[in-house]
Each structure stands twice: as C-alpha cells, then as structure tokens.
Scaffold this active site. Structure first.
Site, PDB file in Angstrom:
ATOM      1  N   SER A 149       1.206  -1.070  -0.142  1.00 18.91           N
ATOM      2  CA  SER A 149      -0.461   0.004  -0.304  1.00 18.91           C
ATOM      3  C   SER A 149       1.009   1.228  -0.027  1.00 18.91           C
ATOM      4  O   SER A 149       2.157   1.444   0.556  1.00 18.91           O
ATOM      5  CB  SER A 149      -0.791  -0.565   1.475  1.00 18.91           C
ATOM      6  N   TYR A 162      -2.314  -1.101   9.986  1.00 21.41           N
ATOM      7  CA  TYR A 162      -2.518  -2.203   7.804  1.00 21.41           C
ATOM      8  C   TYR A 162      -1.127  -1.184   7.881  1.00 21.41           C
ATOM      9  O   TYR A 162      -0.691  -1.949   7.174  1.00 21.41           O
ATOM     10  CB  TYR A 162      -3.532  -1.161   7.638  1.00 21.41           C
TER      11      TYR A 162
END
Length: 272
Positions: A149, A162
């Site tokens: 990400s 995350y």
C-alpha cells in the site's frame, strides 16, 4: 492490452474483490490459466465462472489468509490441478469495515487489532510466499507479486496497523527477490493508493474521498484495472529485469509535498 502469459498458471488471492477480479480477467485475457482464491467462496466461483464463459480456463478455491492450513491447501489444490505454478499475486488482505474502523492511531490501538492486521497481511502473505517458493524453486522460474500500500510509505493519522503490516510486506518482497533471484524467481510489490473499487466507493465517506482526490495528481481516483495492468505487466517476461521493487500506483499521492492541493489552488488558481 496483452501481456504474453500464454499457458502460465496464475494464482490470485483475494481474487473475488475489485482489484483481484480485474487482475484475474486481464491475466486470463493474456492467456494465463487462473486460480481465483478468496475467503468469499461464492464470489470466487462467480469470477471463475465468468472467465470460463468467456473461453478462459479458471478454477476457484477457498482461502482464509489467516489460516496456515487453508493457505497450504490452496497450493496443494493448485499443484494437483495444474502440476505447476508460474505466478502468484498476493492480493488478499484484512480489509473488513470493522477492522478499518478500529485501526486508528497507536495511542488508541487495541493489541488484538494490531495482531489481526499482522496475522493476515504479513504472516499470511509470508506463508503464501513460502509455499509458492517451494513449488517455484525446483522449476527455477516464477513471479511473486505482493500487494502492499502507498500507506506503507507515509505517516497517517489512522490505519497505523494496516500501514505497518504493509511496510513489512515491502521488506519481505526485497528479501525474497534477494534470496531467490539467481534461482529464476522475481518478486515485486505493488502499492495501490485509494482505488475506486465498488467496496471503497460504497463505504468511503464523501468528505474523505474528496480529500484524497484533492491530493491525487491525476484527474481522479484509479480504477481496479489500473492496478491490475501493473500486476500483469510485472508477471510477464516484459518485466524480466525488474525485481525487488516497490511500485506505487496511486495517482502520485505519495510523491508530492504536504499541502499540495492548497498550494496548487494558491499558485495556479486550479480547482483541485
């Protein structure tokens, strides 16, 4: 666009989701035989059925990335069906609405939520990579693509767990590229930004979407196909000299100075 994947076996985890399904379709259209793996078995079956209806070869498998037994069973089933494995796209991640809501800053982080992010996003991806390597190494060929990400590159006021779990995936990608490059195996990471998947568009507050769009250098958010095309390219022999890289596909949100949107309006009078 065609990526010369004829006859190759490609396993896509999270293959029933927006980016995963787009990747399955683009790889199938490029000649690959597709394994659609997802915890949502019915949706995975639907993706595989759609591919078969279009004349492509595809099967669906159930995958719980938080379970080592499930991951190993997925690889055993793939080997039993095809006898080989050429491409793995580790696209699955823990992205439930409940987890996202609880994943805030470190001060307020629950240990269970931190552990859950790492159990799936990092540990699960590691196990998947390990099992892939055990099939690819004897053949001295293979490509692994890990979805990280752009949040792994930047600090944020939310999604600390995350982001950290995905940063670990980038380092794991480099480790695999280094340890197995001479064995004919390439490993790269793709770093999407906020992508206009049906799930993201359905659950993202309008104000937050507008904020991200303002900070995106391209005219709008990317589509699932924008990420899928990058994955398919990295899987192909056209990318044979690319390994160990973390490649952002985020419309430039991770490259500009803070406050870009306001600066752009101030200096250029642009309606961002």
């Amino acid at each position: 666009m065609h990526y010369e994947l004829e006859g190759k076996v490609a396993l896509i985890t999270g293959g029933a989701g927006g980016i995963g399904a787009a990747t399955c379709r683009i790889m199938a259209e490029s000649g690959a035989r597709i394994v659609v793996a997802d915890i949502a078995t019915d949706r995975a079956e639907a993706v595989a059925a759609d591919l078969r209806a279009s004349g492509h070869e595809a099967i669906a498998l159930t995958l719980d990335l938080g379970s080592e037994d499930s991951i190993r069973a997925m690889y055993r089933a793939t080997e039993a069906r095809y006898g080989r494995l050429d491409i793995v796209d580790n696209n699955a991640a823990l992205l439930t609405a409940d987890q996202a809501q609880r994943d805030g800053d470190i001060e307020h982080m629950r240990t269970d939520d931190w552990d859950a992010a790492f159990a799936v996003n990092t540990r699960g991806t590691m196990i998947s990579c390990r099992e892939a390597l055990r099939l690819m190494t004897p053949a001295r060929r293979g490509v692994i693509i890990n979805t990280a990400s752009n949040l792994a590159l930047q600090g944020n006021v939310i999604q600390a767990a995350y982001s950290a779990s995905k940063a670990a995936v980038i380092q794991m990608t480099r480790a695999i590229a280094t340890s197995h490059g001479k064995l004919g195996i390439r490993c790269n990471a793709v770093l999407p930004g906020l992508t206009g998947t049906p799930s993201a568009l359905a659950h993202l507050p309008a104000e937050l979407r507008e904020t991200v769009e303002e900070e995106t250098l391209t005219p709008g958010l990317g589509a699932p196909e924008d990420i899928a095309h990058l994955v398919a390219f990295l899987a192909s022999d056209a990318a044979r000299y690319i390994t160990g890289q973390a490649m952002a596909a985020d419309g430039g949100t991770s490259v500009h100075v803070p406050g870009y949107a306001r600066l752009n309006r101030f200096f250029n009078g642009v309606a961002a």
